[in-house]
Design an enzyme around this catalytic site. Structure first.
Site, PDB file in Angstrom:
ATOM      1  N   ALA A 155       0.823  -1.216   0.000  1.00  0.00           N
ATOM      2  CA  ALA A 155       0.000   0.000   0.000  1.00  0.00           C
ATOM      3  C   ALA A 155       0.852   1.260   0.000  1.00  0.00           C
ATOM      4  O   ALA A 155       0.381   2.327  -0.408  1.00  0.00           O
ATOM      5  CB  ALA A 155      -0.930  -0.009   1.210  1.00  0.00           C
ATOM      6  N   CYS A 156       2.121   1.160   0.417  1.00  0.00           N
ATOM      7  CA  CYS A 156       2.992   2.337   0.412  1.00  0.00           C
ATOM      8  C   CYS A 156       3.479   2.655  -1.002  1.00  0.00           C
ATOM      9  O   CYS A 156       4.244   3.598  -1.203  1.00  0.00           O
ATOM     10  CB  CYS A 156       4.156   2.147   1.373  1.00  0.00           C
ATOM     11  SG  CYS A 156       5.001   0.580   1.174  1.00  0.00           S
ATOM     12  N   GLY A 157       3.056   1.846  -1.987  1.00  0.00           N
ATOM     13  CA  GLY A 157       3.328   2.193  -3.376  1.00  0.00           C
ATOM     14  C   GLY A 157       4.526   1.497  -3.984  1.00  0.00           C
ATOM     15  O   GLY A 157       4.926   1.826  -5.104  1.00  0.00           O
TER      16      GLY A 157
END
Ligand SMILES: Cc1cc2nc3c(=O)[nH]c(=O)nc-3n(C[C@H](O)[C@H](O)[C@H](O)COP(=O)(O)O)c2cc1C
Length: 179
Positions: A155-157
């Site tokens: 989710a942090c990319g």
């Protein structure tokens, strides 16, 4: 069918915990959920109550208290303890034996011999940090079954290892633990 105490840390993977609570309930387990305060700021505990038909807790002090000592009540009720998602901070607090919120206090109060499963979810660098690996090893030595996080989109990319495993893998690991 078992009484499962589900503890949740403040992770981007919390939406999967909600699905997990629902799937376990559909398997006819009873699921009570305890969320850290920060987890409860990311996802409303009421949603877990809706998925499970059982209570969801974040605090045992003040108006949120439901029994004289909710941590003892919940720990005594549990036939299995599942921490998913386990944030880096929650992993570390459990490894140290801290009891500074309802999740860690209830976990510590669960009697010896009750199966314990922990599914970490975090950024890949956090997961590979020596302190976190050390704390996961400590939990293994203490009798916890640690689910290896998945690799993929975080989710942090970034791509890397740290994803909360799919709900099916958590269910399968729990089924194995429950025998
Ligand atoms: C939106 C959001 C998502 C986060 N996701 C994670 C995560 O997946 N893993 C993690 O270790 N920390 C994550 N963090 C940081 C933790 O929430 C933070 O370290 C917190 O203190 C964890 O403690 P708790 O799980 O005991 O609440 C996230 C923070 C935010 C704001």
């Amino acid at each position: 069918m078992a009484r499962i105490l589900l503890g949740c840390g403040a992770s981007a993977a919390l939406h999967k915990a909600c699905d997990l609570a629902s799937k376990l309930t559909q398997e006819e387990h009873r699921v009570r959920t305890v969320l850290t305060e920060r987890a409860a700021s990311l996802i409303d505990p009421q949603l877990f109550e809706a998925m499970t038909g059982e209570g969801a807790w974040t605090d045992e002090f003040g108006p949120e208290r439901r029994t004289a000592m909710d941590h003892i009540e919940l720990a005594g009720w549990a036939e299995a303890l599942v921490i998913a998602p386990a944030s880096a901070d929650l992993v570390s607090r459990l490894a140290l034996g801290l009891a500074n919120d309802l999740v860690t206090t209830a976990a510590l109060a669960v009697p010896a011999g009750i199966p314990r499963l922990l599914a970490p979810a975090m950024n890949a660098h956090m997961l590979s940090a020596p302190a976190i690996q050390r704390n996961l090893d400590t939990l293994r030595e203490d009798g916890w079954r640690i689910l290896e996080p998945d690799e993929g989109y975080l989710a942090c990319g970034v791509e890397g290892k740290g994803r909360l495993p799919d709900v099916e893998r958590i269910q399968a690991a729990l089924a194995e633990l429950l025998g």
